[in-house]
Design a protein around this motif. Structure first.
Motif, PDB file in Angstrom:
ATOM      1  N   PRO A  13      -7.154   0.113  -6.087  1.00 64.99           N
ATOM      2  CA  PRO A  13      -8.345   0.716  -5.481  1.00 64.99           C
ATOM      3  C   PRO A  13      -8.792   1.997  -6.180  1.00 64.99           C
ATOM      4  CG  PRO A  13      -6.454   0.791  -3.976  1.00 64.99           C
ATOM      5  CD  PRO A  13      -6.055  -0.042  -5.125  1.00 64.99           C
TER       6      PRO A  13
ATOM      7  N   MET B   1     -13.631 -10.023   4.468  1.00 65.83           N
ATOM      8  CA  MET B   1     -13.034 -10.060   3.114  1.00 65.83           C
ATOM      9  C   MET B   1     -12.873  -8.637   2.596  1.00 65.83           C
ATOM     10  SD  MET B   1     -13.868 -10.781  -0.664  1.00 65.83           S
ATOM     11  CE  MET B   1     -15.590 -10.413  -0.465  1.00 65.83           C
ATOM     12  N   SER B   2     -11.769  -8.347   1.995  1.00 65.49           N
ATOM     13  CA  SER B   2     -11.576  -7.025   1.407  1.00 65.49           C
ATOM     14  C   SER B   2     -11.378  -7.182  -0.095  1.00 65.49           C
ATOM     15  CB  SER B   2     -10.347  -6.350   2.028  1.00 65.49           C
ATOM     16  OG  SER B   2      -9.275  -6.280   1.122  1.00 65.49           O
ATOM     17  N   PHE B   3     -12.108  -6.371  -0.857  1.00 70.67           N
ATOM     18  CA  PHE B   3     -11.996  -6.465  -2.306  1.00 70.67           C
ATOM     19  C   PHE B   3     -10.594  -6.139  -2.764  1.00 70.67           C
ATOM     20  CE2 PHE B   3     -16.657  -6.109  -2.271  1.00 70.67           C
ATOM     21  CZ  PHE B   3     -16.906  -7.264  -2.969  1.00 70.67           C
ATOM     22  N   ALA B   4      -9.969  -5.230  -2.034  1.00 74.57           N
ATOM     23  CA  ALA B   4      -8.594  -4.892  -2.384  1.00 74.57           C
ATOM     24  C   ALA B   4      -7.763  -6.171  -2.427  1.00 74.57           C
ATOM     25  CB  ALA B   4      -8.036  -3.913  -1.357  1.00 74.57           C
ATOM     26  N   GLU B   5      -7.800  -6.922  -1.334  1.00 73.47           N
ATOM     27  CA  GLU B   5      -7.026  -8.170  -1.274  1.00 73.47           C
ATOM     28  C   GLU B   5      -7.457  -9.177  -2.337  1.00 73.47           C
ATOM     29  OE1 GLU B   5      -7.409  -9.607   2.699  1.00 73.47           O
ATOM     30  OE2 GLU B   5      -5.381  -8.988   3.255  1.00 73.47           O
ATOM     31  N   THR B   6      -8.749  -9.273  -2.519  1.00 76.64           N
ATOM     32  CA  THR B   6      -9.256 -10.255  -3.479  1.00 76.64           C
ATOM     33  C   THR B   6      -8.786  -9.951  -4.890  1.00 76.64           C
ATOM     34  OG1 THR B   6     -11.241 -10.396  -2.132  1.00 76.64           O
ATOM     35  CG2 THR B   6     -11.314 -11.419  -4.305  1.00 76.64           C
ATOM     36  N   LYS B  52      -5.027 -15.466   2.187  1.00 77.44           N
ATOM     37  CA  LYS B  52      -5.374 -14.204   2.852  1.00 77.44           C
ATOM     38  C   LYS B  52      -6.587 -13.557   2.195  1.00 77.44           C
ATOM     39  CE  LYS B  52      -1.081 -12.698   3.219  1.00 77.44           C
ATOM     40  NZ  LYS B  52       0.111 -11.808   3.281  1.00 77.44           N
ATOM     41  N   ALA B  53      -6.734 -13.791   0.900  1.00 75.41           N
ATOM     42  CA  ALA B  53      -7.881 -13.233   0.181  1.00 75.41           C
ATOM     43  C   ALA B  53      -9.108 -14.120   0.334  1.00 75.41           C
ATOM     44  CB  ALA B  53      -7.537 -13.067  -1.293  1.00 75.41           C
ATOM     45  N   GLU B  76     -19.354 -13.470  -3.631  1.00 72.48           N
ATOM     46  CA  GLU B  76     -19.273 -12.065  -3.218  1.00 72.48           C
ATOM     47  C   GLU B  76     -18.663 -11.189  -4.310  1.00 72.48           C
ATOM     48  OE1 GLU B  76     -18.031 -11.298   0.872  1.00 72.48           O
ATOM     49  OE2 GLU B  76     -17.928 -13.470   1.166  1.00 72.48           O
ATOM     50  N   TRP B  80     -20.011  -7.821  -6.467  1.00 69.83           N
ATOM     51  CA  TRP B  80     -19.313  -6.575  -6.774  1.00 69.83           C
ATOM     52  C   TRP B  80     -19.515  -6.217  -8.238  1.00 69.83           C
ATOM     53  CZ3 TRP B  80     -15.457  -4.560  -9.904  1.00 69.83           C
ATOM     54  CH2 TRP B  80     -14.966  -3.299  -9.528  1.00 69.83           C
TER      55      TRP B  80
END
Lengths: 93, 93
Positions: A13, B1-6, B52-53, B76, B80
């Motif tokens: 991040p 959705m979280s970019f961190a996870e993705t 999860k992602a 998505e 980004w």
DNA sequence: AATCTATTTAGAAAATTTTCTAAATATCTT
DNA sequence: AAGATATTTAGAAAATTTTCTAAATAGATT
């Protein structure tokens, strides 16, 4: 460029935040660091990861080191993602 | 959705390989696993990270679990990356 | 209901990544 | 050249991730 390195670089991040900050133009290592609650050494480490992944490049001026986005690599990443657009398998007939 | 996870999910080569494999359509966990030199448990772990992602979703049939690409999340992610296209800062005048 | 097949979960070990402090380097200013 | 400023490097500690083995779950078959 290796996708392994690129995606690893993007997986943190703080590093993504740095990239977003750099959209506005060049910034020195110290300027970048002042946006984070971590030591300069840690910021320097993150910058080195981004640099190895070719996501940024640096230029030196006086005793400052400026970092800048390397937009050409973003194009290549987009191409990786393009592999997933359209032409889906057999749609599982 | 979280970019961190993705992005974390995309940062591992095995997981990227799985995504590429799934372009051809649904595959069962075992089928996916047989392409790798790791235990089924490890493959299951990677699949759970992808799930999860939201990069894949699963459907159950008999005692098989099938995995499939979730293409909407790729869109998505492209968005980004689009943040970095054009409208560069002040070009450092 | 016992067993087999497919997959996941739990828990621990191994590997990698992130972070820090302290010291090093390099350039600038006096 | 001495001191100040900006950043990086080295090495260790802390945190996270990846992997494995063994056991658990769930549905299918006999």
């Amino acid at each position: 460029m290796s996708f392994a390195e690129t995606f690893k670089a993007l997986s943190d991040p703080a590093r993504r935040e740095i990239l977003l900050m750099l959209r506005g133009g060049k910034m020195s290592a110290g300027e970048i660091g002042s946006h984070f609650d971590m030591t300069g050494a840690t910021v320097s480490y993150h910058l080195s990861v981004l640099k190895k992944a070719d996501l940024v490049y640096e230029t030196k001026q006086k005793n400052f080191v400026f970092y800048e986005l390397n937009t050409s690599v973003f194009e290549e990443i987009m191409l990786w993602f393009a592999q997933f657009k359209g032409e889906n398998g057999d749609e599982n007939k």
